[in-house]
Write a protein that holds these residues in place. Structure first.
Motif: not given
Length: 555
Positions: A138-139, A147, A150-152, A155, A414, A504
């Protein structure tokens, strides 16, 4: 009541409080975006015009009302007319909505600030995958800064329907942000380019909108601040000072933002060229150092004509590097603050230092605006005799912060970022335009412009200039009506409302339609504040009829 009311220690303290409230995150992430979209420096022309015909007059109006009535928004407008209590209530409702979601930005700033002390910065490189055989997929498809955001940080879920659960790290940061706001509240009033774009009507409309929302008109915060002034305070001078400093800050923020845009665009362009050079060097077994940025296009043409089959195989992997397209990328909001700026910071020397300074600045801007937002809620509550007789100010402040914090936990889920966008886009826009329109009409045509002019002269000893009277009585209301019609028609013509969701698998944002329940929430956000105005007026009328023993007429 006037004698018992707290006062600012001096006029300068009041001016600083207004500046702290007005100069907020919009100056950093909205104004530079509008400049880039509407011709760069030429955008300053409609911006300055709107500042003169809308920003300064309406700011002066709200400060004068607060200073004259010496009450919060509800009490001030009820004093002008009992039927106008709903205007103040609508301001409180909008400020409550704003407070619920605005502090999550401070929570994110705390989150990034805490991570700024790591070496290397956690958003500077992609993490390894589960097998430790390469980088996270994803990254790699997105970027390390996207990344991390949006993810860390978020999430984020793939859609608003997938609510997920509360993320405990952002939730703790949100609690910390509200604790800081509460501690500050306890200190009380003692602390606190292209010229053809000028013909584009949207440039003028966006300039007017930016002025309107940047100064924080209609929320009741300015009225609350001014209610703690001495009656003789020169609020006209202070309105001009706050307006000019707010606008100057926006211009300064744009200069810094554009320099960061340039740095980021140049770095990305050079990185892109290096990847293309490495790809061609390895694919065609070229000598190291032979292929450079200066001869890249020439060599590409030679390879394409000499080895057409092999070149066609490599072509899909080759990125189209363009400095102009990098510079033309316009970003606003959280994308500018937490992705674009962090991407530039990670490539700077002593990146940890710049990161700490940047996110500390964001916190100062955000918390300053939050104190103004909460003042708009707390001042009417503490002015209320029934509430203040049962609860001390500290308890009222604590309850307001607690309720806002609990509701704000929705934005740490989320799908929280999608709900943040809903509140940010729809909670205040139409509502504030209507509130300020009614405020202007109420002062000029209900209370009476001549009467208000006499009050100002009695308070400050200054005769009201023709300019202020012309703006209040005619120009500003007509401008607000035009903005209101534009936004209403824009919402209608847009059709189904949409939002940007994070995919993602692609590592990018995709457009999706809002589900029916989200559209219902949007409708409630707009209607719940606007309907306060007619409902309170109707309730007051009914109450007066019942007191007299009359029966209200039925159509």
């Amino acid at each position: 009541m006037e004698k018992a009311r707290p006062l600012w220690a001096n006029p300068l303290q009041f001016v600083f409080a207004c500046i702290s409230y007005a100069v907020g995150l919009g100056n950093v992430w909205r104004f530079p975006y509008l400049c880039q979209m509407y011709g760069g420096g030429s955008f300053l022309v409609p911006y300055i015009v709107m500042l003169m015909v809308e920003g300064m007059p309406l700011l002066y109006l709200e400060l004068a009302v607060g200073q004259r009535m010496r009450q919060g928004s509800i009490g001030a407008w009820r004093t002008i007319s009992p039927y106008l209590g709903g205007v103040g209530l609508a301001s409180v409702v909008v400020s409550f909505f704003l407070s619920t979601y605005y502090n999550i930005i401070n929570a994110w700033a705390f989150w990034y600030l805490f991570h700024s002390f790591q070496d290397p910065l956690p958003w500077s490189v992609c993490p390894l995958n589960d097998n430790h055989t390469g980088y996270d997929e994803e990254c790699e498809k997105a970027s390390s800064t996207q990344y991390f955001w949006y993810r860390k940080t978020l999430n984020i879920s793939p859609s608003i329907q997938d609510s997920g659960h509360v993320q405990w790290e952002p939730a703790l940061c949100l609690i910390l942000a509200w604790l800081v706001v509460y501690l500050c509240i306890l200190r009380g009033t003692e602390s606190t380019g292209k010229l053809e774009q000028l013909a584009n009507p949207k440039a003028w409309i966006n300039a007017a909108t930016q002025i309107f929302f940047s100064l924080g008109l209609g929320f009741g915060s300015l009225i609350a601040f001014a209610s703690y002034n001495e009656p003789s305070n020169d609020c006209q001078k202070h309105a001009i000072i706050v307006s000019l400093i707010n606008s100057s800050t926006s211009v300064f923020a744009s200069i810094v933002t554009f320099s960061i845009y340039g740095f980021k665009a140049t770095f990305n362009y050079e990185s892109c060229l290096n990847k293309v050079i490495l790809l061609l060097t390895n694919s065609f077994d070229l000598e190291d150092g032979f292929l450079t940025a200066s001869n890249l296009e020439q060599v590409k043409g030679y390879l394409e004509s000499t080895f057409p089959d092999k070149y066609s195989e490599v072509l899909p992997q080759m990125k189209n590097c363009s400095l102009q397209s990098e510079l033309a990328t316009a970003v606003q909001g959280t994308g500018l603050s937490f992705i674009v700026y962090t991407e530039a910071i990670k490539n700077m020397e002593v990146s940890q230092l710049w990161s700490v300074l940047y996110f500390f600045m964001l916190l100062m801007l955000g918390i300053g605006s939050m104190l103004g937002n909460t003042a708009a809620i707390l001042t009417p509550l503490t002015d209320n005799k029934v509430i203040s007789s049962h609860l001390p100010k500290e308890a009222i402040s604590g309850l307001v912060c607690l309720v806002n914090c609990v509701i704000g936990l929705v934005f740490t889920m989320e799908a929280g970022n999608y709900w943040f966008d809903i509140f940010n886009d729809y909670a205040a826009t139409l509502s504030l335009l209507l509130i300020v329109l009614v405020e202007t009409i109420a002062v000029c045509y209900v209370y009476g412009l001549r009467r208000f002019e006499g009050d100002l002269k009695a308070m400050t000893g200054r005769t009201l200039n023709w300019y202020w009277k012309a703006m209040w009585a005619g120009v500003s209301p007509l401008l607000i009506i035009s903005l209101f019609v534009f936004y209403l028609s824009d919402y209608i013509l847009t059709g189904t409302l949409q939002y940007q969701a994070w995919d993602a698998s692609q590592g990018q944002l995709v457009t999706k339609d809002y589900p029916p329940y989200a559209l219902a929430v949007i409708g409630l956000l707009v209607a719940s504040s606007i309907m306060c105005i007619p409902l309170v007026a109707l309730g007051t009328f009914m109450g007066r009829c019942l007191k007299r023993g009359d029966t209200p007429p039925v159509a």
